[in-house]
Write an enzyme that holds these catalytic residues in place. Structure first.
Site, PDB file in Angstrom:
ATOM      1  N   ASP A   8       0.858  -1.185   0.000  1.00 47.78           N
ATOM      2  CA  ASP A   8       0.000   0.000   0.000  1.00 47.78           C
ATOM      3  C   ASP A   8       0.896   1.237   0.000  1.00 47.78           C
ATOM      4  OD1 ASP A   8       0.820   0.380   2.628  1.00 47.78           O
ATOM      5  OD2 ASP A   8      -1.175   0.193   3.511  1.00 47.78           O
ATOM      6  N   CYS A  65       3.030  -3.134   4.116  1.00 46.03           N
ATOM      7  CA  CYS A  65       2.231  -1.960   4.462  1.00 46.03           C
ATOM      8  C   CYS A  65       2.983  -1.233   5.580  1.00 46.03           C
ATOM      9  CB  CYS A  65       0.800  -2.333   4.835  1.00 46.03           C
ATOM     10  SG  CYS A  65       0.583  -3.390   6.271  1.00 46.03           S
ATOM     11  N   GLY A  66       2.328  -0.340   6.294  1.00 52.73           N
ATOM     12  CA  GLY A  66       3.036   0.417   7.326  1.00 52.73           C
ATOM     13  C   GLY A  66       3.593  -0.489   8.407  1.00 52.73           C
ATOM     14  N   THR A  67       2.735  -1.359   8.911  1.00 51.64           N
ATOM     15  CA  THR A  67       3.155  -2.275   9.977  1.00 51.64           C
ATOM     16  C   THR A  67       3.352  -3.699   9.495  1.00 51.64           C
ATOM     17  OG1 THR A  67       0.835  -2.767  10.448  1.00 51.64           O
ATOM     18  CG2 THR A  67       1.859  -0.964  11.716  1.00 51.64           C
ATOM     19  N   ILE A  69       0.868  -5.587   9.464  1.00 45.50           N
ATOM     20  CA  ILE A  69      -0.203  -6.307  10.172  1.00 45.50           C
ATOM     21  C   ILE A  69      -1.438  -6.452   9.287  1.00 45.50           C
ATOM     22  CG2 ILE A  69      -1.770  -6.259  12.149  1.00 45.50           C
ATOM     23  CD1 ILE A  69       0.470  -4.729  13.686  1.00 45.50           C
ATOM     24  N   GLY A  70      -1.891  -5.334   8.709  1.00 42.36           N
ATOM     25  CA  GLY A  70      -3.090  -5.395   7.866  1.00 42.36           C
ATOM     26  C   GLY A  70      -2.896  -6.352   6.706  1.00 42.36           C
ATOM     27  N   HIS A  98       9.320 -24.174   9.824  1.00 44.37           N
ATOM     28  CA  HIS A  98       8.260 -24.758  10.655  1.00 44.37           C
ATOM     29  C   HIS A  98       6.861 -24.572  10.063  1.00 44.37           C
ATOM     30  CE1 HIS A  98      10.715 -24.825  14.660  1.00 44.37           C
ATOM     31  NE2 HIS A  98      11.495 -25.001  13.599  1.00 44.37           N
ATOM     32  N   ARG A 109       7.158   0.942   8.273  1.00 39.99           N
ATOM     33  CA  ARG A 109       7.293   1.878   9.388  1.00 39.99           C
ATOM     34  C   ARG A 109       7.918   1.215  10.616  1.00 39.99           C
ATOM     35  NH1 ARG A 109       1.145   4.288   8.615  1.00 39.99           N
ATOM     36  NH2 ARG A 109       1.596   5.579   6.792  1.00 39.99           N
ATOM     37  N   ARG A 133       6.381 -33.943  12.094  1.00 46.21           N
ATOM     38  CA  ARG A 133       6.039 -33.007  13.175  1.00 46.21           C
ATOM     39  C   ARG A 133       5.406 -31.749  12.607  1.00 46.21           C
ATOM     40  NH1 ARG A 133       9.751 -29.582  16.493  1.00 46.21           N
ATOM     41  NH2 ARG A 133      11.321 -30.146  14.958  1.00 46.21           N
ATOM     42  N   HIS A 134       6.099 -31.068  11.705  1.00 45.99           N
ATOM     43  CA  HIS A 134       5.583 -29.800  11.172  1.00 45.99           C
ATOM     44  C   HIS A 134       4.439 -30.023  10.190  1.00 45.99           C
ATOM     45  CE1 HIS A 134       8.697 -27.819  13.297  1.00 45.99           C
ATOM     46  NE2 HIS A 134       9.677 -28.350  12.573  1.00 45.99           N
TER      47      HIS A 134
HETATM   48  C1  RB5 Z   1      -1.870   2.879   6.542  1.00 46.97           C
HETATM   49  O1  RB5 Z   1      -1.908   4.100   7.204  1.00 46.97           O
HETATM   50  C2  RB5 Z   1      -1.651   1.736   7.518  1.00 46.97           C
HETATM   51  O2  RB5 Z   1      -2.777   1.594   8.333  1.00 46.97           O
HETATM   52  C3  RB5 Z   1      -1.393   0.453   6.770  1.00 46.97           C
HETATM   53  O3  RB5 Z   1      -0.297   0.623   5.942  1.00 46.97           O
HETATM   54  C4  RB5 Z   1      -1.057  -0.742   7.638  1.00 46.97           C
HETATM   55  O4  RB5 Z   1      -0.062  -0.449   8.554  1.00 46.97           O
HETATM   56  C5  RB5 Z   1      -2.183  -1.459   8.221  1.00 46.97           C
HETATM   57  O5  RB5 Z   1      -2.040  -2.491   8.879  1.00 46.97           O
END
Ligand code: RB5
Length: 152
Positions: A8, A65-67, A69-70, A98, A109, A133-134
Site C-alpha cells: 500500500d 504496508c506500514g506495519t 499487520i493489515g 516450521h 514503518r 512433526r511440522h
Molecule cells: C496505513 O496508514 C496503515 O494503516 C497500513 O499501511 C497498515 O499499517 C495497516 O495495517
C-alpha cells in the site's frame, strides 16, 4: 522462483528495496503495485498477491504496508495462504522451516530497509523442514481453514 509483490502507500518505498534484492537473487518479480503516494487500502493489494500464490501463478508472495499487520491479516483470509509478519532474521528462517509460509509480510514503518532485505534473503532461501512433526501441525491448520472457510 516467481515472486508476487504488493504494497500500500505506506509500503511503497520499501517495495522498491525488496524488488532489488529479489532480482539480485535471480528470481522473477511480479509487481502488483501500488506505485502511488495517495492513500490506498491494503486489502486491495493483499488479495491479488495471495491469489497469484494459491493459483500457482507465483511461487511465493511478499506484502508490505506500514506495519505489515493489515497485509498479513488480509492475506491469511485466502484459503491456502500461510502468511507471516516478520521483523527479525530468526523468525524469517523459522517460519519457512516450521510453518512453510508462502507469503511474507513486512512493515515499512517498523523494519528498516537493510534488515528487511536480509529478512527477504533468508525467507526466500530457506526450505520447509520436511517431516511429520511440522506437516502434521500444518494439516491441523488446514483443518481449521476447511471448517471455517467452507462455502455457505
Ligand atoms: C496505513 O496508514 C496503515 O494503516 C497500513 O499501511 C497498515 O499499517 C495497516 O495495517
Amino acid at each position: 522462483m516467481k515472486i508476487a509483490i504488493g504494497a500500500d502507500h505506506a509500503g511503497v518505498r520499501l517495495k522498491q528495496d525488496i524488488i532489488e534484492v529479489i532480482q539480485q537473487m535471480g528470481h522473477e518479480v511480479q509487481d502488483y503495485g501500488c506505485d502511488c503516494n495517495q492513500s490506498v487500502d491494503y486489502p486491495d493489494y493483499a488479495l491479488p498477491v495471495a491469489e497469484a500464490v494459491v493459483n500457482k501463478e507465483a511461487d511465493r508472495g511478499i506484502l508490505i504496508c506500514g506495519t505489515g499487520i493489515g497485509m498479513s491479516i488480509a492475506a491469511n483470509k485466502v484459503t491456502g495462504i500461510r502468511c507471516a509478519l516478520v521483523t527479525d532474521l530468526f523468525s524469517a528462517q523459522a517460519t519457512r522451516e516450521h510453518n512453510d509460509t508462502n507469503v511474507l509480510a513486512l512493515g515499512e514503518r517498523v523494519t528498516g530497509p537493510g534488515v528487511a532485505q536480509e529478512i527477504v534473503k533468508v525467507w526466500l532461501s530457506t526450505e520447509f523442514s520436511q517431516g511429520e512433526r511440522h506437516a502434521g501441525r500444518l494439516n491441523k491448520v488446514a483443518q481449521i481453514e476447511r471448517k471455517y472457510h467452507a462455502a455457505p
